[in-house]
Design a protein around this motif. Structure first.
Motif, mmCIF file in Angstrom:
data_model
loop_
_atom_site.group_PDB
_atom_site.id
_atom_site.type_symbol
_atom_site.label_atom_id
_atom_site.label_comp_id
_atom_site.label_asym_id
_atom_site.label_seq_id
_atom_site.Cartn_x
_atom_site.Cartn_y
_atom_site.Cartn_z
ATOM 1 N N LEU B 62 0.814 -1.219 0.000
ATOM 2 C CA LEU B 62 0.000 0.000 0.000
ATOM 3 C C LEU B 62 0.851 1.273 0.000
ATOM 4 O O LEU B 62 1.713 1.453 0.873
ATOM 5 C CB LEU B 62 -0.933 -0.004 1.218
ATOM 6 C CG LEU B 62 -1.874 -1.218 1.328
ATOM 7 C CD1 LEU B 62 -2.719 -1.124 2.587
ATOM 8 C CD2 LEU B 62 -2.774 -1.330 0.102
ATOM 9 N N PRO B 63 0.592 2.174 -0.947
ATOM 10 C CA PRO B 63 1.300 3.447 -1.010
ATOM 11 C C PRO B 63 0.707 4.444 -0.029
ATOM 12 O O PRO B 63 -0.407 4.244 0.438
ATOM 13 C CB PRO B 63 1.035 3.894 -2.456
ATOM 14 C CG PRO B 63 -0.319 3.313 -2.768
ATOM 15 C CD PRO B 63 -0.392 2.019 -2.002
ATOM 16 N N ASP B 100 -5.976 -2.677 -6.725
ATOM 17 C CA ASP B 100 -6.105 -2.824 -8.181
ATOM 18 C C ASP B 100 -5.473 -1.595 -8.845
ATOM 19 O O ASP B 100 -5.825 -0.460 -8.515
ATOM 20 C CB ASP B 100 -7.596 -2.910 -8.532
ATOM 21 C CG ASP B 100 -7.835 -3.236 -9.999
ATOM 22 O OD1 ASP B 100 -7.105 -2.694 -10.861
ATOM 23 O OD2 ASP B 100 -8.760 -4.009 -10.284
ATOM 24 N N PRO B 101 -4.526 -1.792 -9.771
ATOM 25 C CA PRO B 101 -3.865 -0.631 -10.389
ATOM 26 C C PRO B 101 -4.845 0.383 -10.993
ATOM 27 O O PRO B 101 -4.570 1.584 -10.983
ATOM 28 C CB PRO B 101 -2.998 -1.267 -11.482
ATOM 29 C CG PRO B 101 -2.743 -2.652 -11.004
ATOM 30 C CD PRO B 101 -3.990 -3.065 -10.254
ATOM 31 N N ASP B 106 -2.214 5.218 -5.151
ATOM 32 C CA ASP B 106 -1.150 6.218 -4.949
ATOM 33 C C ASP B 106 -1.729 7.627 -4.906
ATOM 34 O O ASP B 106 -1.449 8.415 -3.990
ATOM 35 C CB ASP B 106 -0.133 6.163 -6.099
ATOM 36 C CG ASP B 106 0.891 5.063 -5.908
ATOM 37 O OD1 ASP B 106 0.679 3.985 -6.485
ATOM 38 O OD2 ASP B 106 1.876 5.297 -5.185
ATOM 39 N N SER B 107 -2.501 7.948 -5.922
ATOM 40 C CA SER B 107 -3.045 9.306 -6.019
ATOM 41 C C SER B 107 -4.164 9.536 -5.013
ATOM 42 O O SER B 107 -4.287 10.611 -4.435
ATOM 43 C CB SER B 107 -3.573 9.554 -7.436
ATOM 44 O OG SER B 107 -2.511 9.493 -8.356
ATOM 45 N N ILE B 108 -4.991 8.520 -4.799
ATOM 46 C CA ILE B 108 -6.113 8.656 -3.865
ATOM 47 C C ILE B 108 -5.599 8.949 -2.453
ATOM 48 O O ILE B 108 -6.153 9.753 -1.714
ATOM 49 C CB ILE B 108 -6.960 7.351 -3.847
ATOM 50 C CG1 ILE B 108 -7.558 7.075 -5.225
ATOM 51 C CG2 ILE B 108 -8.014 7.389 -2.747
ATOM 52 C CD1 ILE B 108 -8.712 7.915 -5.623
ATOM 53 N N GLN B 340 -8.489 10.016 -13.020
ATOM 54 C CA GLN B 340 -7.278 9.283 -12.634
ATOM 55 C C GLN B 340 -7.578 8.062 -11.782
ATOM 56 O O GLN B 340 -6.663 7.456 -11.221
ATOM 57 C CB GLN B 340 -6.337 10.209 -11.863
ATOM 58 C CG GLN B 340 -5.873 11.394 -12.678
ATOM 59 C CD GLN B 340 -5.041 12.320 -11.827
ATOM 60 O OE1 GLN B 340 -4.000 11.947 -11.316
ATOM 61 N NE2 GLN B 340 -5.515 13.535 -11.648
ATOM 62 N N THR B 341 -8.842 7.727 -11.638
ATOM 63 C CA THR B 341 -9.189 6.533 -10.870
ATOM 64 C C THR B 341 -10.386 5.856 -11.520
ATOM 65 O O THR B 341 -11.224 6.521 -12.137
ATOM 66 C CB THR B 341 -9.517 6.885 -9.399
ATOM 67 O OG1 THR B 341 -9.824 5.684 -8.666
ATOM 68 C CG2 THR B 341 -10.690 7.834 -9.286
#
Lengths: 67, 366
Positions: B62-63, B100-101, B106-108, B340-341
Protein backbone atom coordinates in the motif's frame (compact mmCIF):
# COMPACT_ATOMS: atom_id res chain seq x y z
CA UNK A 1 8.05 3.46 -13.86
CA UNK A 2 9.99 5.23 -16.60
CA UNK A 3 13.13 5.74 -14.52
CA UNK A 4 13.25 2.05 -13.62
CA UNK A 5 12.99 1.21 -17.34
CA UNK A 6 16.12 3.26 -17.95
CA UNK A 7 14.35 6.33 -19.32
CA UNK A 8 15.66 9.44 -17.55
CA UNK A 9 12.81 11.10 -15.67
CA UNK A 10 12.20 14.10 -13.46
CA UNK A 11 9.41 14.92 -11.03
CA UNK A 12 8.01 18.44 -11.23
CA UNK A 13 6.09 19.87 -8.32
CA UNK A 14 5.93 22.66 -5.80
CA UNK A 15 8.05 23.02 -2.69
CA UNK A 16 4.92 22.44 -0.61
CA UNK A 17 5.03 18.81 -1.69
CA UNK A 18 8.79 18.26 -1.47
CA UNK A 19 8.50 15.98 1.54
CA UNK A 20 5.83 13.81 -0.14
CA UNK A 21 7.85 13.58 -3.37
CA UNK A 22 10.98 12.49 -1.48
CA UNK A 23 9.00 9.99 0.62
CA UNK A 24 7.37 8.37 -2.41
CA UNK A 25 10.63 8.27 -4.40
CA UNK A 26 12.50 6.66 -1.53
CA UNK A 27 9.75 4.13 -0.81
CA UNK A 28 9.79 3.03 -4.44
CA UNK A 29 13.56 2.56 -4.42
CA UNK A 30 14.26 5.76 -6.39
CA UNK A 31 15.87 7.90 -3.70
CA UNK A 32 17.99 9.72 -6.31
CA UNK A 33 15.11 10.57 -8.67
CA UNK A 34 15.66 14.22 -9.70
CA UNK A 35 13.13 16.74 -8.43
CA UNK A 36 12.40 20.07 -10.09
CA UNK A 37 10.63 22.06 -7.41
CA UNK A 38 9.05 25.48 -7.84
CA UNK A 39 7.44 27.84 -5.31
CA UNK A 40 3.86 26.89 -4.37
CA UNK A 41 1.28 27.09 -5.91
CA UNK A 42 1.25 25.84 -9.47
CA UNK A 43 -2.55 25.79 -9.79
CA UNK A 44 -4.60 28.98 -9.91
CA UNK A 45 -1.94 31.30 -11.31
CA UNK A 46 -1.82 33.16 -14.66
CA UNK A 47 0.15 31.66 -17.53
CA UNK A 48 2.93 34.27 -17.40
CA UNK A 49 3.55 33.50 -13.72
CA UNK A 50 3.62 29.78 -14.50
CA UNK A 51 6.24 30.41 -17.19
CA UNK A 52 8.36 32.45 -14.75
CA UNK A 53 8.24 29.55 -12.29
CA UNK A 54 9.17 27.09 -15.04
CA UNK A 55 12.18 29.26 -15.89
CA UNK A 56 13.45 28.75 -12.33
CA UNK A 57 13.89 25.01 -12.85
CA UNK A 58 14.37 24.56 -16.59
CA UNK A 59 18.08 23.88 -16.13
CA UNK A 60 17.30 21.17 -13.56
CA UNK A 61 14.85 19.54 -15.98
CA UNK A 62 17.27 19.63 -18.93
CA UNK A 63 20.10 18.25 -16.83
CA UNK A 64 17.89 15.45 -15.46
CA UNK A 65 16.56 14.40 -18.84
CA UNK A 66 19.95 14.42 -20.59
CA UNK A 67 21.76 12.26 -18.05
CA UNK B 1 0.96 -20.59 -5.82
CA UNK B 2 3.89 -18.76 -4.30
CA UNK B 3 3.05 -16.21 -1.70
CA UNK B 4 5.36 -13.53 -0.45
CA UNK B 5 5.65 -13.44 3.33
CA UNK B 6 5.89 -10.11 5.09
CA UNK B 7 7.31 -9.41 8.52
CA UNK B 8 5.61 -10.84 11.59
CA UNK B 9 3.94 -8.28 13.83
CA UNK B 10 5.72 -7.38 17.06
CA UNK B 11 4.03 -8.05 20.35
CA UNK B 12 4.71 -5.92 23.39
CA UNK B 13 3.56 -6.14 26.95
CA UNK B 14 1.72 -3.26 28.60
CA UNK B 15 0.55 -3.25 32.18
CA UNK B 16 -0.99 0.18 31.94
CA UNK B 17 -4.67 1.09 32.04
CA UNK B 18 -6.89 1.19 28.96
CA UNK B 19 -6.67 4.99 29.03
CA UNK B 20 -2.87 4.88 29.10
CA UNK B 21 -2.73 2.39 26.23
CA UNK B 22 -4.99 4.63 24.17
CA UNK B 23 -2.81 7.62 24.96
CA UNK B 24 0.23 5.73 23.66
CA UNK B 25 -1.55 4.93 20.38
CA UNK B 26 -2.49 8.59 20.01
CA UNK B 27 1.06 9.79 20.71
CA UNK B 28 2.60 7.37 18.23
CA UNK B 29 0.13 8.34 15.50
CA UNK B 30 -1.32 4.84 15.25
CA UNK B 31 -4.97 5.90 15.24
CA UNK B 32 -7.38 8.10 13.30
CA UNK B 33 -7.88 10.22 16.42
CA UNK B 34 -10.58 8.08 17.99
CA UNK B 35 -9.85 5.61 20.79
CA UNK B 36 -8.84 2.13 19.63
CA UNK B 37 -9.62 -1.33 20.88
CA UNK B 38 -6.26 -2.78 22.01
CA UNK B 39 -5.20 -5.49 19.53
CA UNK B 40 -4.36 -8.21 22.03
CA UNK B 41 -3.10 -11.58 20.85
CA UNK B 42 -6.43 -13.23 21.63
CA UNK B 43 -8.45 -10.57 19.81
CA UNK B 44 -6.24 -10.78 16.71
CA UNK B 45 -6.40 -14.59 16.78
CA UNK B 46 -10.20 -14.40 16.84
CA UNK B 47 -10.13 -12.30 13.64
CA UNK B 48 -7.66 -14.66 11.97
CA UNK B 49 -10.16 -17.49 12.40
CA UNK B 50 -12.15 -15.80 9.62
CA UNK B 51 -9.56 -16.31 6.90
CA UNK B 52 -7.94 -19.31 5.25
CA UNK B 53 -4.76 -17.33 4.56
CA UNK B 54 -1.48 -17.44 6.49
CA UNK B 55 -0.93 -14.50 8.88
CA UNK B 56 2.20 -13.30 7.08
CA UNK B 57 0.79 -13.54 3.56
CA UNK B 58 1.07 -10.17 1.82
CA UNK B 59 -2.37 -9.24 0.49
CA UNK B 60 -1.24 -5.94 -1.06
CA UNK B 61 1.52 -3.34 -0.95
CA UNK B 62 0.00 0.00 0.00
CA UNK B 63 1.30 3.45 -1.01
CA UNK B 64 2.76 5.90 -0.28
CA UNK B 65 4.79 3.97 2.32
CA UNK B 66 4.77 0.81 0.17
CA UNK B 67 3.71 -0.93 3.36
CA UNK B 68 3.20 -4.66 3.18
CA UNK B 69 -0.42 -5.39 4.08
CA UNK B 70 0.00 -8.79 5.67
CA UNK B 71 -3.09 -10.68 6.77
CA UNK B 72 -1.95 -10.21 10.37
CA UNK B 73 -1.57 -6.44 10.01
CA UNK B 74 -5.06 -6.25 8.50
CA UNK B 75 -6.39 -8.27 11.44
CA UNK B 76 -4.68 -5.98 13.98
CA UNK B 77 -6.28 -2.88 12.45
CA UNK B 78 -9.60 -4.72 12.29
CA UNK B 79 -9.49 -5.20 16.06
CA UNK B 80 -8.35 -1.60 16.63
CA UNK B 81 -11.33 -0.31 14.62
CA UNK B 82 -13.78 -2.11 16.88
CA UNK B 83 -14.89 -4.48 14.12
CA UNK B 84 -16.30 -7.91 14.82
CA UNK B 85 -14.11 -10.82 13.66
CA UNK B 86 -16.68 -11.91 11.08
CA UNK B 87 -16.29 -8.61 9.23
CA UNK B 88 -12.73 -9.55 8.32
CA UNK B 89 -13.43 -11.18 4.91
CA UNK B 90 -15.05 -7.92 3.75
CA UNK B 91 -12.12 -5.82 4.99
CA UNK B 92 -9.53 -8.08 3.35
CA UNK B 93 -11.49 -8.10 0.07
CA UNK B 94 -11.74 -4.31 0.15
CA UNK B 95 -7.95 -4.00 0.51
CA UNK B 96 -7.46 -6.31 -2.47
CA UNK B 97 -9.80 -4.11 -4.52
CA UNK B 98 -8.04 -0.91 -3.42
CA UNK B 99 -4.73 -2.35 -4.64
CA UNK B 100 -6.11 -2.82 -8.18
CA UNK B 101 -3.87 -0.63 -10.39
CA UNK B 102 -6.95 0.84 -12.09
CA UNK B 103 -8.01 2.32 -8.75
CA UNK B 104 -4.72 4.25 -8.48
CA UNK B 105 -4.40 4.21 -4.70
CA UNK B 106 -1.15 6.22 -4.95
CA UNK B 107 -3.05 9.31 -6.02
CA UNK B 108 -6.11 8.66 -3.86
CA UNK B 109 -3.93 8.52 -0.74
CA UNK B 110 -1.82 11.59 -1.42
CA UNK B 111 -4.07 14.03 -3.28
CA UNK B 112 -5.27 17.42 -2.03
CA UNK B 113 -8.80 16.38 -3.17
CA UNK B 114 -11.23 15.20 -0.42
CA UNK B 115 -11.54 11.71 -1.88
CA UNK B 116 -12.24 8.57 0.12
CA UNK B 117 -12.69 5.02 -1.12
CA UNK B 118 -16.35 4.16 -0.71
CA UNK B 119 -16.96 0.44 -0.10
CA UNK B 120 -20.20 -0.80 -1.63
CA UNK B 121 -21.06 -4.32 -0.46
CA UNK B 122 -23.47 -6.41 -2.53
CA UNK B 123 -24.92 -9.88 -2.09
CA UNK B 124 -26.03 -12.07 0.82
CA UNK B 125 -22.93 -11.43 2.95
CA UNK B 126 -23.99 -7.79 3.32
CA UNK B 127 -27.21 -9.01 4.96
CA UNK B 128 -25.45 -11.72 6.98
CA UNK B 129 -23.21 -9.08 8.56
CA UNK B 130 -25.92 -6.47 9.02
CA UNK B 131 -24.30 -3.85 6.79
CA UNK B 132 -26.91 -1.11 6.69
CA UNK B 133 -28.52 -0.30 3.34
CA UNK B 134 -31.66 1.40 4.69
CA UNK B 135 -32.39 4.51 6.74
CA UNK B 136 -29.22 6.55 7.32
CA UNK B 137 -27.20 4.23 5.09
CA UNK B 138 -24.29 6.67 4.89
CA UNK B 139 -24.64 7.78 8.50
CA UNK B 140 -24.18 6.58 12.03
CA UNK B 141 -25.67 3.79 14.08
CA UNK B 142 -24.46 0.55 12.53
CA UNK B 143 -21.40 -1.29 13.76
CA UNK B 144 -20.71 -3.06 10.46
CA UNK B 145 -20.73 0.09 8.32
CA UNK B 146 -18.74 2.17 10.78
CA UNK B 147 -16.11 -0.33 11.84
CA UNK B 148 -15.50 -1.94 8.42
CA UNK B 149 -15.06 1.55 7.01
CA UNK B 150 -12.85 2.58 9.92
CA UNK B 151 -10.70 -0.55 9.66
CA UNK B 152 -9.97 0.21 6.02
CA UNK B 153 -9.02 3.80 6.92
CA UNK B 154 -6.74 2.63 9.74
CA UNK B 155 -5.04 0.23 7.31
CA UNK B 156 -4.56 3.03 4.77
CA UNK B 157 -2.97 5.12 7.54
CA UNK B 158 -1.01 2.56 9.56
CA UNK B 159 0.13 0.28 6.72
CA UNK B 160 -0.07 2.64 3.73
CA UNK B 161 1.23 5.72 5.52
CA UNK B 162 -1.65 7.98 4.48
CA UNK B 163 -1.09 10.36 7.38
CA UNK B 164 -2.52 13.89 7.26
CA UNK B 165 0.11 16.41 6.26
CA UNK B 166 2.69 13.88 5.07
CA UNK B 167 1.42 10.94 3.00
CA UNK B 168 -2.12 12.37 2.82
CA UNK B 169 -2.14 15.97 1.61
CA UNK B 170 -5.93 16.55 1.53
CA UNK B 171 -6.50 20.31 1.67
CA UNK B 172 -9.63 19.99 3.81
CA UNK B 173 -10.40 16.27 3.85
CA UNK B 174 -13.91 14.97 4.50
CA UNK B 175 -15.90 13.09 7.14
CA UNK B 176 -16.10 10.34 4.48
CA UNK B 177 -12.42 9.68 5.21
CA UNK B 178 -13.31 8.38 8.68
CA UNK B 179 -15.55 5.47 7.58
CA UNK B 180 -17.31 5.01 4.23
CA UNK B 181 -18.99 1.64 3.85
CA UNK B 182 -22.53 0.88 2.69
CA UNK B 183 -24.57 -2.05 1.42
CA UNK B 184 -26.76 -1.63 -1.62
CA UNK B 185 -30.49 -1.81 -0.84
CA UNK B 186 -31.06 -4.66 -3.27
CA UNK B 187 -34.62 -5.37 -2.06
CA UNK B 188 -35.66 -1.83 -2.95
CA UNK B 189 -33.78 -1.75 -6.23
CA UNK B 190 -36.22 -1.92 -9.16
CA UNK B 191 -33.33 -2.83 -11.47
CA UNK B 192 -30.38 -5.21 -11.23
CA UNK B 193 -27.99 -4.45 -8.34
CA UNK B 194 -24.45 -3.26 -9.00
CA UNK B 195 -22.74 -6.67 -8.97
CA UNK B 196 -25.38 -8.31 -11.16
CA UNK B 197 -25.01 -5.46 -13.66
CA UNK B 198 -21.30 -6.36 -13.73
CA UNK B 199 -22.10 -9.98 -14.58
CA UNK B 200 -22.05 -11.69 -11.18
CA UNK B 201 -24.88 -13.93 -9.91
CA UNK B 202 -27.25 -12.35 -7.38
CA UNK B 203 -26.05 -14.78 -4.69
CA UNK B 204 -22.37 -13.82 -5.12
CA UNK B 205 -21.12 -11.21 -2.65
CA UNK B 206 -18.79 -8.47 -3.82
CA UNK B 207 -17.03 -5.36 -2.60
CA UNK B 208 -16.86 -2.46 -5.05
CA UNK B 209 -14.57 0.49 -4.31
CA UNK B 210 -14.83 3.91 -5.96
CA UNK B 211 -12.81 7.04 -5.19
CA UNK B 212 -15.63 9.33 -4.05
CA UNK B 213 -16.34 12.57 -2.26
CA UNK B 214 -18.87 12.43 0.55
CA UNK B 215 -22.58 12.30 -0.36
CA UNK B 216 -24.11 15.45 -1.93
CA UNK B 217 -27.84 15.44 -1.18
CA UNK B 218 -30.47 15.69 -3.93
CA UNK B 219 -33.87 16.57 -2.47
CA UNK B 220 -37.00 16.42 -4.67
CA UNK B 221 -40.35 16.24 -2.88
CA UNK B 222 -42.25 17.81 -5.75
CA UNK B 223 -41.74 15.72 -8.88
CA UNK B 224 -44.07 12.75 -9.25
CA UNK B 225 -42.81 11.58 -12.63
CA UNK B 226 -39.58 9.81 -13.45
CA UNK B 227 -38.68 12.57 -15.88
CA UNK B 228 -39.20 15.21 -13.21
CA UNK B 229 -36.96 13.45 -10.71
CA UNK B 230 -34.27 12.81 -13.33
CA UNK B 231 -34.18 16.50 -14.30
CA UNK B 232 -33.48 17.54 -10.71
CA UNK B 233 -30.80 14.84 -10.35
CA UNK B 234 -29.19 15.97 -13.60
CA UNK B 235 -29.18 19.55 -12.31
CA UNK B 236 -27.45 18.49 -9.10
CA UNK B 237 -24.82 16.36 -10.82
CA UNK B 238 -24.00 18.91 -13.52
CA UNK B 239 -22.43 21.30 -11.04
CA UNK B 240 -19.33 23.48 -11.21
CA UNK B 241 -16.39 22.56 -9.03
CA UNK B 242 -16.42 18.77 -9.19
CA UNK B 243 -13.45 16.87 -10.56
CA UNK B 244 -15.88 15.17 -12.91
CA UNK B 245 -16.72 18.44 -14.66
CA UNK B 246 -13.02 19.16 -14.85
CA UNK B 247 -11.95 15.77 -16.13
CA UNK B 248 -14.69 13.12 -16.31
CA UNK B 249 -14.35 9.90 -14.27
CA UNK B 250 -16.94 7.56 -12.75
CA UNK B 251 -19.31 9.44 -10.42
CA UNK B 252 -21.79 7.52 -8.28
CA UNK B 253 -25.53 8.17 -8.07
CA UNK B 254 -27.07 6.69 -4.91
CA UNK B 255 -30.80 6.76 -5.48
CA UNK B 256 -33.17 6.71 -2.54
CA UNK B 257 -35.72 3.88 -2.95
CA UNK B 258 -38.65 6.25 -3.56
CA UNK B 259 -36.90 8.20 -6.31
CA UNK B 260 -35.76 4.90 -7.86
CA UNK B 261 -39.31 3.53 -7.77
CA UNK B 262 -40.76 6.62 -9.44
CA UNK B 263 -38.14 6.55 -12.20
CA UNK B 264 -38.57 2.80 -12.81
CA UNK B 265 -42.38 3.01 -12.73
CA UNK B 266 -42.22 5.43 -15.63
CA UNK B 267 -40.35 2.89 -17.71
CA UNK B 268 -36.71 3.87 -17.38
CA UNK B 269 -34.18 1.05 -17.28
CA UNK B 270 -30.94 1.65 -15.35
CA UNK B 271 -29.17 2.07 -18.67
CA UNK B 272 -31.70 4.72 -19.71
CA UNK B 273 -31.12 6.56 -16.43
CA UNK B 274 -27.43 6.69 -17.27
CA UNK B 275 -28.12 7.86 -20.81
CA UNK B 276 -30.41 10.62 -19.55
CA UNK B 277 -27.80 11.80 -17.04
CA UNK B 278 -25.03 11.66 -19.64
CA UNK B 279 -27.07 13.99 -21.84
CA UNK B 280 -28.44 16.33 -19.16
CA UNK B 281 -26.03 16.37 -16.19
CA UNK B 282 -24.02 19.15 -17.80
CA UNK B 283 -22.88 22.63 -16.89
CA UNK B 284 -23.08 25.65 -19.23
CA UNK B 285 -19.60 26.62 -20.44
CA UNK B 286 -20.68 30.28 -20.59
CA UNK B 287 -21.21 30.43 -16.80
CA UNK B 288 -17.63 29.42 -16.02
CA UNK B 289 -14.80 31.88 -15.52
CA UNK B 290 -12.48 32.58 -18.44
CA UNK B 291 -9.57 30.55 -17.06
CA UNK B 292 -11.64 27.46 -16.32
CA UNK B 293 -13.34 27.76 -19.72
CA UNK B 294 -9.94 27.98 -21.40
CA UNK B 295 -8.82 24.79 -19.62
CA UNK B 296 -11.89 22.84 -20.76
CA UNK B 297 -11.52 24.03 -24.34
CA UNK B 298 -7.79 23.27 -24.46
CA UNK B 299 -7.69 20.03 -22.47
CA UNK B 300 -11.13 18.45 -22.78
CA UNK B 301 -11.63 19.77 -26.30
CA UNK B 302 -15.15 21.04 -25.63
CA UNK B 303 -16.50 23.42 -28.27
CA UNK B 304 -15.62 27.03 -27.43
CA UNK B 305 -19.19 28.33 -27.78
CA UNK B 306 -21.66 29.95 -25.43
CA UNK B 307 -24.22 27.17 -25.93
CA UNK B 308 -21.74 24.38 -25.04
CA UNK B 309 -22.91 22.18 -22.18
CA UNK B 310 -19.97 20.39 -20.53
CA UNK B 311 -20.57 16.72 -19.59
CA UNK B 312 -19.30 15.15 -16.36
CA UNK B 313 -18.47 11.77 -17.91
CA UNK B 314 -17.22 10.44 -21.23
CA UNK B 315 -19.94 7.81 -21.70
CA UNK B 316 -23.21 6.84 -19.99
CA UNK B 317 -21.53 3.66 -18.72
CA UNK B 318 -19.17 5.76 -16.60
CA UNK B 319 -22.02 6.69 -14.24
CA UNK B 320 -22.48 4.17 -11.40
CA UNK B 321 -26.01 3.80 -10.03
CA UNK B 322 -26.99 2.11 -6.78
CA UNK B 323 -30.07 2.22 -4.55
CA UNK B 324 -29.53 3.04 -0.86
CA UNK B 325 -31.56 4.40 2.02
CA UNK B 326 -35.03 4.23 3.53
CA UNK B 327 -38.29 6.10 2.92
CA UNK B 328 -38.20 9.73 1.84
CA UNK B 329 -37.60 11.88 -1.19
CA UNK B 330 -33.81 12.10 -1.00
CA UNK B 331 -31.05 10.71 -3.15
CA UNK B 332 -27.42 11.72 -3.31
CA UNK B 333 -24.51 11.70 -5.67
CA UNK B 334 -20.85 11.21 -4.98
CA UNK B 335 -18.46 13.02 -7.32
CA UNK B 336 -15.17 11.19 -7.73
CA UNK B 337 -11.50 12.05 -7.85
CA UNK B 338 -11.96 12.25 -11.64
CA UNK B 339 -10.29 10.59 -14.56
CA UNK B 340 -7.28 9.28 -12.63
CA UNK B 341 -9.19 6.53 -10.87
CA UNK B 342 -11.58 3.75 -11.88
CA UNK B 343 -13.81 1.62 -9.66
CA UNK B 344 -12.51 -1.83 -8.73
CA UNK B 345 -14.44 -4.88 -7.57
CA UNK B 346 -13.57 -8.19 -5.92
CA UNK B 347 -15.65 -11.22 -4.97
CA UNK B 348 -15.65 -12.10 -1.26
CA UNK B 349 -14.05 -15.50 -1.60
CA UNK B 350 -11.83 -18.19 -0.19
CA UNK B 351 -8.15 -17.92 -0.91
CA UNK B 352 -8.50 -20.28 -3.89
CA UNK B 353 -11.05 -17.91 -5.44
CA UNK B 354 -14.20 -19.89 -4.58
CA UNK B 355 -16.94 -17.36 -3.76
CA UNK B 356 -18.15 -17.48 -0.17
CA UNK B 357 -21.88 -18.02 0.31
CA UNK B 358 -21.57 -16.71 3.86
CA UNK B 359 -18.61 -15.65 5.99
CA UNK B 360 -19.52 -18.13 8.75
CA UNK B 361 -18.45 -20.90 6.30
CA UNK B 362 -14.87 -19.67 6.77
CA UNK B 363 -14.82 -19.70 10.55
CA UNK B 364 -12.27 -22.06 12.03
CA UNK B 365 -12.37 -23.38 15.58
CA UNK B 366 -9.85 -22.00 18.07
Amino acid sequence: MLEQKGIPSVVMGTLEFEQLAKLESKNRGLADLPLALIPHPLGGIPEDEAIKKADLVIDVVVKALTR
Amino acid sequence: MSVSAGPAAKTFRMEESYAAINQLYQERGWTDGLPIVPPTEDAVAAVLRYTDRAPREVVAVLPPRQGEATVERLAINTVMAGARPEYFPVILTAIEALADPAFNLDSIQATTHPVAPILIVNGPIARELGINSGYNAFGQGFQANLTIGRAVRLILMNVGGGLPGTGDRATQGSPAKIAYCVAENEEANPWEPLHVEAGFPLETSTVTVNGCEGPHNIQDHYSYTGLGVLKVIAGAMGQAGSNNLLGAGTPLLSLGPEHAATIARDGYSKRQVKEFLYEHARYPLRLLGDEYRHYLVERRKVADADDTMVPIVRTPDDILVIVAGGAGKHSCWQPTFGDQTRPARRVISRRDGTPLAKVSDLRRSP
